[in-house]
Design a protein around this motif. Structure first.
Motif, PDB file in Angstrom:
ATOM      1  N   TYR A 175       7.812  10.884   5.471  1.00 60.24           N
ATOM      2  CA  TYR A 175       8.551  10.090   6.425  1.00 60.24           C
ATOM      3  C   TYR A 175       9.747   9.431   5.760  1.00 60.24           C
ATOM      4  CZ  TYR A 175       4.220  10.711   8.924  1.00 60.24           C
ATOM      5  OH  TYR A 175       3.140  11.272   9.531  1.00 60.24           O
ATOM      6  N   PRO A 176      10.940   9.811   6.193  1.00 54.88           N
ATOM      7  CA  PRO A 176      12.139   9.225   5.588  1.00 54.88           C
ATOM      8  C   PRO A 176      12.092   7.706   5.676  1.00 54.88           C
ATOM      9  CG  PRO A 176      12.717  10.879   7.245  1.00 54.88           C
ATOM     10  CD  PRO A 176      11.233  10.733   7.283  1.00 54.88           C
ATOM     11  N   GLY A 177      12.251   7.059   4.564  1.00 54.62           N
ATOM     12  CA  GLY A 177      12.320   5.604   4.589  1.00 54.62           C
ATOM     13  C   GLY A 177      10.994   4.919   4.296  1.00 54.62           C
ATOM     14  N   LEU A 178       9.897   5.639   4.471  1.00 58.62           N
ATOM     15  CA  LEU A 178       8.600   4.989   4.284  1.00 58.62           C
ATOM     16  C   LEU A 178       8.388   4.556   2.835  1.00 58.62           C
ATOM     17  CD1 LEU A 178       5.989   4.131   5.633  1.00 58.62           C
ATOM     18  CD2 LEU A 178       5.008   6.344   5.044  1.00 58.62           C
ATOM     19  N   ALA A 179       8.736   5.434   1.902  1.00 57.94           N
ATOM     20  CA  ALA A 179       8.559   5.111   0.488  1.00 57.94           C
ATOM     21  C   ALA A 179       9.379   3.879   0.131  1.00 57.94           C
ATOM     22  CB  ALA A 179       8.970   6.288  -0.386  1.00 57.94           C
ATOM     23  N   HIS A 180      10.578   3.855   0.642  1.00 61.20           N
ATOM     24  CA  HIS A 180      11.441   2.725   0.356  1.00 61.20           C
ATOM     25  C   HIS A 180      10.823   1.419   0.840  1.00 61.20           C
ATOM     26  CE1 HIS A 180      15.073   0.150   0.827  1.00 61.20           C
ATOM     27  NE2 HIS A 180      15.162   0.537  -0.422  1.00 61.20           N
ATOM     28  N   SER A 181      10.226   1.491   2.014  1.00 62.43           N
ATOM     29  CA  SER A 181       9.594   0.290   2.539  1.00 62.43           C
ATOM     30  C   SER A 181       8.339  -0.061   1.732  1.00 62.43           C
ATOM     31  CB  SER A 181       9.285   0.480   4.025  1.00 62.43           C
ATOM     32  OG  SER A 181       7.944   0.170   4.312  1.00 62.43           O
ATOM     33  N   ALA A 182       7.631   0.955   1.244  1.00 65.73           N
ATOM     34  CA  ALA A 182       6.417   0.720   0.456  1.00 65.73           C
ATOM     35  C   ALA A 182       6.710   0.008  -0.858  1.00 65.73           C
ATOM     36  CB  ALA A 182       5.711   2.043   0.173  1.00 65.73           C
ATOM     37  N   LEU A 183       7.974   0.108  -1.283  1.00 58.71           N
ATOM     38  CA  LEU A 183       8.387  -0.537  -2.523  1.00 58.71           C
ATOM     39  C   LEU A 183       8.333  -2.050  -2.404  1.00 58.71           C
ATOM     40  CD1 LEU A 183       9.098   1.336  -4.731  1.00 58.71           C
ATOM     41  CD2 LEU A 183      11.357   1.600  -3.746  1.00 58.71           C
ATOM     42  N   VAL A 184       8.514  -2.562  -1.212  1.00 58.88           N
ATOM     43  CA  VAL A 184       8.509  -4.003  -1.030  1.00 58.88           C
ATOM     44  C   VAL A 184       7.378  -4.516  -0.139  1.00 58.88           C
ATOM     45  CG1 VAL A 184      10.842  -4.670  -1.657  1.00 58.88           C
ATOM     46  CG2 VAL A 184      10.452  -3.585   0.546  1.00 58.88           C
ATOM     47  N   ALA A 185       6.967  -3.685   0.819  1.00 59.17           N
ATOM     48  CA  ALA A 185       5.914  -4.130   1.734  1.00 59.17           C
ATOM     49  C   ALA A 185       4.584  -4.265   0.994  1.00 59.17           C
ATOM     50  CB  ALA A 185       5.776  -3.135   2.883  1.00 59.17           C
ATOM     51  N   ARG A 186       3.826  -5.274   1.353  1.00 58.14           N
ATOM     52  CA  ARG A 186       2.478  -5.454   0.792  1.00 58.14           C
ATOM     53  C   ARG A 186       1.475  -5.372   1.924  1.00 58.14           C
ATOM     54  NH1 ARG A 186       2.345  -4.566  -4.285  1.00 58.14           N
ATOM     55  NH2 ARG A 186       4.164  -3.430  -3.635  1.00 58.14           N
ATOM     56  N   PRO A 187       1.036  -4.186   2.289  1.00 56.75           N
ATOM     57  CA  PRO A 187       0.046  -4.138   3.355  1.00 56.75           C
ATOM     58  C   PRO A 187      -1.275  -4.672   2.823  1.00 56.75           C
ATOM     59  CG  PRO A 187       0.407  -1.949   2.472  1.00 56.75           C
ATOM     60  CD  PRO A 187       1.312  -2.874   1.725  1.00 56.75           C
ATOM     61  N   SER A 188      -2.138  -5.111   3.714  1.00 51.45           N
ATOM     62  CA  SER A 188      -3.443  -5.579   3.236  1.00 51.45           C
ATOM     63  C   SER A 188      -4.530  -5.103   4.183  1.00 51.45           C
ATOM     64  CB  SER A 188      -3.447  -7.100   3.083  1.00 51.45           C
ATOM     65  OG  SER A 188      -3.037  -7.709   4.284  1.00 51.45           O
ATOM     66  N   GLY A 189      -4.273  -4.014   4.878  1.00 45.65           N
ATOM     67  CA  GLY A 189      -5.245  -3.455   5.809  1.00 45.65           C
ATOM     68  C   GLY A 189      -6.235  -2.535   5.115  1.00 45.65           C
ATOM     69  N   PRO A 190      -7.195  -2.016   5.871  1.00 49.73           N
ATOM     70  CA  PRO A 190      -8.260  -1.172   5.311  1.00 49.73           C
ATOM     71  C   PRO A 190      -7.748   0.112   4.655  1.00 49.73           C
ATOM     72  CG  PRO A 190      -8.339  -1.216   7.729  1.00 49.73           C
ATOM     73  CD  PRO A 190      -7.381  -2.276   7.306  1.00 49.73           C
ATOM     74  N   ASN A 191      -6.695   0.689   5.162  1.00 46.16           N
ATOM     75  CA  ASN A 191      -6.211   1.929   4.548  1.00 46.16           C
ATOM     76  C   ASN A 191      -5.649   1.678   3.159  1.00 46.16           C
ATOM     77  OD1 ASN A 191      -6.928   3.633   6.677  1.00 46.16           O
ATOM     78  ND2 ASN A 191      -5.027   3.211   7.775  1.00 46.16           N
ATOM     79  N   TYR A 192      -4.912   0.591   3.025  1.00 56.55           N
ATOM     80  CA  TYR A 192      -4.387   0.250   1.710  1.00 56.55           C
ATOM     81  C   TYR A 192      -5.526  -0.112   0.757  1.00 56.55           C
ATOM     82  CZ  TYR A 192      -1.648  -1.939  -1.977  1.00 56.55           C
ATOM     83  OH  TYR A 192      -1.098  -2.258  -3.197  1.00 56.55           O
ATOM     84  N   LEU A 193      -6.451  -0.934   1.235  1.00 60.39           N
ATOM     85  CA  LEU A 193      -7.587  -1.314   0.390  1.00 60.39           C
ATOM     86  C   LEU A 193      -8.416  -0.090  -0.001  1.00 60.39           C
ATOM     87  CD1 LEU A 193      -8.809  -4.624   2.088  1.00 60.39           C
ATOM     88  CD2 LEU A 193      -7.386  -4.347   0.038  1.00 60.39           C
ATOM     89  N   VAL A 212      -3.765 -11.146  -1.360  1.00 62.09           N
ATOM     90  CA  VAL A 212      -4.661 -11.836  -2.291  1.00 62.09           C
ATOM     91  C   VAL A 212      -5.939 -12.263  -1.575  1.00 62.09           C
ATOM     92  CG1 VAL A 212      -4.942 -13.897  -3.735  1.00 62.09           C
ATOM     93  CG2 VAL A 212      -2.790 -12.622  -3.798  1.00 62.09           C
ATOM     94  N   ASP A 213      -5.770 -12.811  -0.385  1.00 64.46           N
ATOM     95  CA  ASP A 213      -6.913 -13.201   0.440  1.00 64.46           C
ATOM     96  C   ASP A 213      -7.795 -12.005   0.758  1.00 64.46           C
ATOM     97  OD1 ASP A 213      -6.261 -15.874   0.690  1.00 64.46           O
ATOM     98  OD2 ASP A 213      -6.760 -15.872   2.834  1.00 64.46           O
ATOM     99  N   ALA A 214      -7.156 -10.937   1.206  1.00 63.84           N
ATOM    100  CA  ALA A 214      -7.899  -9.736   1.585  1.00 63.84           C
ATOM    101  C   ALA A 214      -8.698  -9.222   0.386  1.00 63.84           C
ATOM    102  CB  ALA A 214      -6.944  -8.658   2.086  1.00 63.84           C
TER     103      ALA A 214
END
Lengths: 230, 230
Positions: free
Chosen positions: A108-126, B181-183
């Motif tokens: 997905y164009p742009g997704l990697a770039h956003s992943a560089l700064v975004a901090r997800p904390s949902g189940p998929n990331y965990l 951090v919380d998650a």
DNA sequence: ACCTGAACACCGTTCAAGT
DNA sequence: ACCTGAACACCGTTCAAGT
């Protein structure tokens, strides 16, 4: 008919505008991203898609960054974490998970770039973090090193995907890269002896080969480097 | 008085508007960035500063990305590459150069973020690459590994600076991080056993300590990982 | 060749007012 | 509580026209 639930409009009218919700907004955002790339996922574009004004979205989403993080978390569901129980070398399986992560970002164009700064904390990331930690644990990497190492692995994977994907879709970025390749080739051996000595090797290799080597190197480093040296 | 050089305005008038030039534009851009951060360095803001319209800048600069790359190249001049001739352990000197690079990125809000995508190719960037290659060479790292390793080192330094600096100035990003951090703390030990086991260690450590360990780990990995494994 | 005004096609976010 | 219109304060980039 009770007053909390306003009368449904007649079937004859065009599809009833669905009520806004966090899930609905994120789902629409993912749709727009798949079709047009992350750069088109704006509050205004989404509002248009949801047949409302941009202000309405702020009831559910704090800002654009949060929206982008939610998209990332959602798409991270496509990462292949491998079979739950062991089969094959842990290093290979680690590389496979990271490779799958990189491919998702790259898709997905742009997704990697956003992943560089975004901090997800949902189940998929965990789930991704957990899978990587489990593999490092299986490899006997000390906990303290694994805890910090998992971050580095995700960081290099993300940064490499971002770099590569920006170059693939953005002509200006490609030009910039070509300028760098040129500069590296034409460099004076007096001023920059090591660059001149290494030459084309600095930018050699297919992205997958480079990335595979990087994963191996970082894993080796994480394994071999205690946290409290003395 | 010749017609190529239009008559200078009388001294009485306010400072003559200087002719536009690439150097002037970049210098003004650096000024705006120092004062207001990279996010304020826009074509329109710069045009205003230079007392002209945004369209005029496109004679010298192809687009905003190129402008940001030029700023990065300029500010990279502040990186301390260390003394030319050896003194002390090459690993320490390598860490010092990377530390200086990180600090420069960190000093200007937004610069690290731009460094994640910008590919400068000016003398300051080349000088940094040369210095790192020279130190890896001194450490006896095989050329093929050094060539790819230098990229990884700059990548982790840049990504870490970007992450940290975005968190320092952006309240929304800090909230996102706190949520993570919380998650991590509240995770179920059944679903995420390794995350639960490692707990706070996943986000522990002062940024400098973390970064110092990362540099050591990556250097060790680059050193220990041949490019053509069989 | 260089510079400009004006336009096109957008942004994020806030806020008072409505239901 | 939720939703909205309208506004505020911006963006990048192009292009025909001028000097």
């Amino acid at each position: 008919m009770n007053s909390r639930n306003p009368a449904p409009r007649s079937r004859r009218e065009r599809p009833a505008k669905p009520a806004l919700s966090y899930e609905g907004i994120v789902a629409t955002a993912v749709g727009v991203m798949r079709a047009e790339g992350l750069q088109r996922v704006t509050m205004r574009r989404l509002a248009q898609e949801l047949d409302t004004g941009p202000a309405s979205l702020y009831v559910y989403v704090a800002n654009t960054a949060e929206l982008h993080a939610a998209i990332l978390e959602e798409l991270l569901g496509a990462v292949d974490l491998g079979p739950v129980s062991a089969a094959g070398d842990w290093r290979d399986r680690l590389a496979a998970v990271l490779g799958s992560y990189t491919r998702v970002l790259f898709e997905y164009p742009g997704l990697a770039h956003s992943a560089l700064v975004a901090r997800p904390s949902g189940p998929n990331y965990l789930g991704l973090v957990e899978a990587l930690l489990a593999l490092l644990h299986e490899g006997g990497i000390p906990d303290a090193q694994a805890a910090w190492g998992v971050d580095v692995l995700l960081q290099v994977a993300t940064a490499t995907a971002a770099e590569q994907s920006v170059r693939d879709r953005d002509i200006a970025a490609e030009d910039e890269h070509d300028a760098l390749v040129d500069a590296l080739r034409q460099v004076s051996a007096e001023t920059y002896p090591r660059i001149a000595a290494l030459g084309a090797d600095l930018v050699s290799g297919a992205p997958e080969q480079r990335l595979a080597w990087i994963f191996r190197a970082v894993v080796n480093g994480v394994q071999a480097t205690p946290r409290q040296p003395d």
